[in-house]
Write an enzyme that holds these catalytic residues in place. Structure first.
Site, PDB file in Angstrom:
ATOM      1  N   GLU A 178      41.242 102.033  43.028  1.00 58.80           N
ATOM      2  CA  GLU A 178      40.467 103.082  43.708  1.00 58.80           C
ATOM      3  C   GLU A 178      39.041 102.643  44.039  1.00 58.80           C
ATOM      4  OE1 GLU A 178      40.913 106.593  41.267  1.00 58.80           O
ATOM      5  OE2 GLU A 178      43.068 106.677  41.646  1.00 58.80           O
ATOM      6  N   ASN A 206      44.961  98.677  44.078  1.00 54.96           N
ATOM      7  CA  ASN A 206      45.734  99.924  44.093  1.00 54.96           C
ATOM      8  C   ASN A 206      44.832 101.066  44.549  1.00 54.96           C
ATOM      9  OD1 ASN A 206      48.198 101.351  43.259  1.00 54.96           O
ATOM     10  ND2 ASN A 206      46.983 102.169  41.544  1.00 54.96           N
ATOM     11  N   HIS A 231      50.365 109.856  45.804  1.00 52.54           N
ATOM     12  CA  HIS A 231      50.334 111.204  45.230  1.00 52.54           C
ATOM     13  C   HIS A 231      50.349 112.185  46.403  1.00 52.54           C
ATOM     14  CE1 HIS A 231      49.721 109.838  41.141  1.00 52.54           C
ATOM     15  NE2 HIS A 231      48.762 109.025  41.573  1.00 52.54           N
ATOM     16  N   GLU A 282      52.656 105.067  42.334  1.00 57.73           N
ATOM     17  CA  GLU A 282      52.448 106.285  41.520  1.00 57.73           C
ATOM     18  C   GLU A 282      52.992 107.526  42.215  1.00 57.73           C
ATOM     19  OE1 GLU A 282      48.334 106.702  40.330  1.00 57.73           O
ATOM     20  OE2 GLU A 282      48.100 104.556  39.961  1.00 57.73           O
ATOM     21  N   ASP A 306      54.240 110.920  43.272  1.00 60.64           N
ATOM     22  CA  ASP A 306      54.723 112.238  42.884  1.00 60.64           C
ATOM     23  C   ASP A 306      54.460 113.148  44.076  1.00 60.64           C
ATOM     24  OD1 ASP A 306      51.935 112.559  42.509  1.00 60.64           O
ATOM     25  OD2 ASP A 306      52.080 112.764  40.338  1.00 60.64           O
TER      26      ASP A 306
HETATM   27  C1  XIL Z   1      46.138 109.907  35.457  1.00 62.86           C
HETATM   28  C2  XIL Z   1      47.046 110.231  34.280  1.00 62.86           C
HETATM   29  O1  XIL Z   1      48.305 110.612  34.805  1.00 62.86           O
HETATM   30  C3  XIL Z   1      46.466 111.334  33.457  1.00 62.86           C
HETATM   31  O2  XIL Z   1      47.222 111.536  32.275  1.00 62.86           O
HETATM   32  C4  XIL Z   1      45.017 111.016  33.070  1.00 62.86           C
HETATM   33  O3  XIL Z   1      44.454 112.100  32.392  1.00 62.86           O
HETATM   34  C5  XIL Z   1      44.213 110.697  34.304  1.00 62.86           C
HETATM   35  O4  XIL Z   1      44.824 109.644  35.019  1.00 62.86           O
HETATM   36  N1  XIL Z   1      45.468 107.452  39.892  1.00 62.86           N
HETATM   37  C6  XIL Z   1      45.699 106.509  38.920  1.00 62.86           C
HETATM   38  C7  XIL Z   1      46.252 106.940  37.620  1.00 62.86           C
HETATM   39  O5  XIL Z   1      45.549 105.312  39.172  1.00 62.86           O
HETATM   40  O6  XIL Z   1      45.803 106.134  36.560  1.00 62.86           O
HETATM   41  C8  XIL Z   1      45.941 108.384  37.319  1.00 62.86           C
HETATM   42  O7  XIL Z   1      46.620 108.763  36.116  1.00 62.86           O
HETATM   43  C9  XIL Z   1      46.360 109.259  38.476  1.00 62.86           C
HETATM   44  C10 XIL Z   1      45.603 108.863  39.726  1.00 62.86           C
END
Ligand code: XIL
Length: 563
Positions: free
Chosen positions: A167, A208, A244, A273, A275
């Site tokens: 990020e 990422n 996401h 990641e 969802d």
């Molecule tokens: C999130 C986790 O799912 C949570 O449990 C935690 O509190 C915060 O981080 N981007 C990422 C992940 O790269 O590491 C994040 O994960 C979600 C967004």
């Protein structure tokens, strides 16, 4: 690997991991044909040459049998949801805690799953002690953290890749003004990748981010950064698209096209990641939309050879970050809160199952390239074409420079010709080609063509070179910058800096110059873009060296000549 790291529970040298490796091979590469329709997701994914993964949390992993069983059965790739982040692994400076990380890695080892390490350098979940450091201390804390965390698993066969930086962009494509950027400037990104490569030369190193799934300002900034880092030989191997998504914001319909433009840079891509959340409450029509989104994500990855696989950010709505993070939203995963499969599970399953048997036959070997139009910085190569009979069809060619160690890729072409640019002046190149098919199989290498770029045709003259040790650690160091200055009274076109490595030292990376090594003598030549220097003008390059543990020598003494 760092031989100073004393014990690594759960880790074994790769060479001794024959049994586990056979298990891995069996899971990733067998069966060759389509999987049984009722088979778990991982079996269908393996049949397509991809991984299907999930993020795991250590709490439910130790407390809930159903969580453990589904995680073990359905997925062949694991990411730690939190256990490998900085606040978990190094809460206080120099005090490392790998209990959660080891739990994840051991679980994956037991279940023949590959682990993606997440994440080394991020602005979130990083302790205050890091954020308050000054520049020099922060850079060395970053280097130490990376070498300890990556080094711990460098010899572990399960851990194959890392999110090195996470990020780093704002939504408008500017670099995020994080404490990393504000303290160290943009160079922290390249440094993080170099430190990670030094700690595990075999791991795949990724950048990422989120909201980079479609083609937009942020993903284009990412694309430009990855391209420029790779041009400078910074070891970026892979790009992660978090994904996401939310059904109320629409699907990024150019996802596949976006993955393809990154793949053309020569990097692996992966969905890291995914969802897909909805505004609560759930309804069957929202479930259907969500299922279609999951299907489309899987299909985009299946359609792009360079896409290694898809990781879902958890698998059950019982344990998901979404309701805690996005007010009023939830139900983003493929099992419900009672571990029942949702329509989105079926969509993932059917998308993975929908394919043709994989092609394992490589294309024929291309003809020997012929060089033409050779200048001081470019050359055209043409070769006779390959054919492909395996079913997926000829996709293109990769062009490599023969260097004895790992041959760097100079470019990719979809036709039997390429125009190479950015070459060094007055330099001999031996270049060969491998054909690639739609399933990613590579042909045997062609014979190499040898050509020498011209001197650039311009004037020569005196020059000087001085090097600075930017950072060093037990078994390595970075020289940056080596400043090259035109010390004459007229312009020069092209420069050559030579230096001698102390015994036992070897170059592991370089940027802004082309380095060749003969014995302990290293020759660094200007690139197409930094060879022209007016009187008194300067430019610079850098390189990284590994050395025996305990040795404290560095390179000193540089000789400059033009061209
Ligand atoms: C999130 C986790 O799912 C949570 O449990 C935690 O509190 C915060 O981080 N981007 C990422 C992940 O790269 O590491 C994040 O994960 C979600 C967004």
């Amino acid at each position: 690997m760092l031989s100073s790291t004393p014990i690594r529970p759960g880790s074994r040298p790769r060479t001794l991991a024959a049994a586990a490796l056979l298990g891995l091979l069996a899971v990733f590469f067998l069966p060759a044909g389509p999987a049984d329709a009722s088979a778990p997701l991982r079996q269908h994914a393996a049949a397509r040459g991809k991984f299907i993964g999930t993020a795991l949390a250590t709490g439910p992993l130790s407390n809930e049998t159903q969580y453990r069983n589904i995680a073990a059965t359905e997925f062949n790739q694991i990411t730690a949801e939190n256990a490998m982040k900085w606040d978990a692994t190094e809460p206080n400076q120099g005090q490392f805690n790998f209990s959660g990380a080891d739990t994840i890695v051991n679980f994956a080892t037991q279940n023949n799953q590959q682990v993606h390490g997440h994440t080394l350098v991020w602005h979130n979940q990083t302790p205050g002690w890091v954020q308050g450091l000054g520049a020099t201390a922060m850079r060395s804390a970053m280097q130490n953290h990376i070498s300890q965390v990556v080094g711990r698993y460098a010899d572990n066969a399960a851990v194959v890749s890392w999110d090195v930086v996470n990020e780093v962009f704002e939504e408008n494509g500017n670099l995020r003004s994080s404490f990393w950027y504000n303290t160290l400037g943009q160079s922290y990104i390249a440094d993080a990748f170099r430190y990670a490569r030094a700690a595990d030369p075999d791991a795949r190193l990724c950048i990422n981010d989120y909201n980079v799934e479609g083609i937009n300002a942020k993903s284009t900034a990412m694309y430009n950064l990855v391209r420029s880092l790779r041009e400078q030989n910074v070891p970026v191997d892979c790009v992660g698209f978090q994904s996401h998504l939310a059904i109320q914001y629409g699907f990024p319909s150019d996802l596949r096209q976006n993955l393809e433009r990154f793949a053309a840079l020569g990097v692996q891509v992966r969905i890291t990641e995914v969802d897909i959340r909805m505004q609560m409450p759930r309804s069957s029509s929202k479930d259907t939309t969500q299922a279609n989104y999951y299907r489309d994500v899987i299909q985009a990855c299946l359609a792009v050879n360079a896409c290694a696989g898809v990781t879902i950010w958890g698998f059950t709505d019982r344990h998901s970050w979404v309701p805690d993070t996005f007010s009023g939203e939830g139900a983003a995963l493929i099992y419900d809160e009672n571990y029942q499969q949702k329509p989105s599970y079926t969509a993932v399953h059917n998308a993975l199952d929908g394919g043709t048997p994989s092609d394992t036959t490589p294309p024929t070997t291309p003809g020997t390239p012929v060089a033409s139009n050779v200048t001081g910085s470019s050359a055209t190569l043409t070769w006779s074409a390959s054919t492909d009979s395996g079913g997926s069809g000829l996709a293109g060619y990769n062009v490599y420079r023969e260097q004895g160690t790992t041959d760097p890729q100079l470019g990719q072409s979809s036709t039997n010709s390429i125009n190479l640019t950015g070459l060094s002046a007055d330099t001999q190149y031996q270049v060969y080609v491998r054909a690639r098919d739609g399933a990613g199989n590579l042909s045997s290498p062609s014979s190499a063509v040898t050509f020498t770029t011209t001197g650039g045709g311009g004037p020569s003259g005196p020059c000087t070179a001085t090097g600075t040790v930017q950072t060093q650690w037990g078994n390595g160091y970075v020289i940056q910058p080596v400043t090259v200055t035109n010390s004459g009274s007229s312009a020069i076109n092209g420069w050559t800096v030579t230096f001698t490595l102390p015994a036992g030292h070897s170059v592991t990376g370089s940027w802004n110059a082309t380095l060749t090594t003969s014995g302990q003598t290293v020759t660094a030549k200007s690139m197409g873009y930094n060879g022209n220097l007016g009187p008194s003008a300067s430019t610079s390059f850098g390189f990284q060296v590994s050395r025996p543990n305990g040795n404290t020598q560095t390179v000193s003494g540089y000789t400059c000549a033009s061209p």
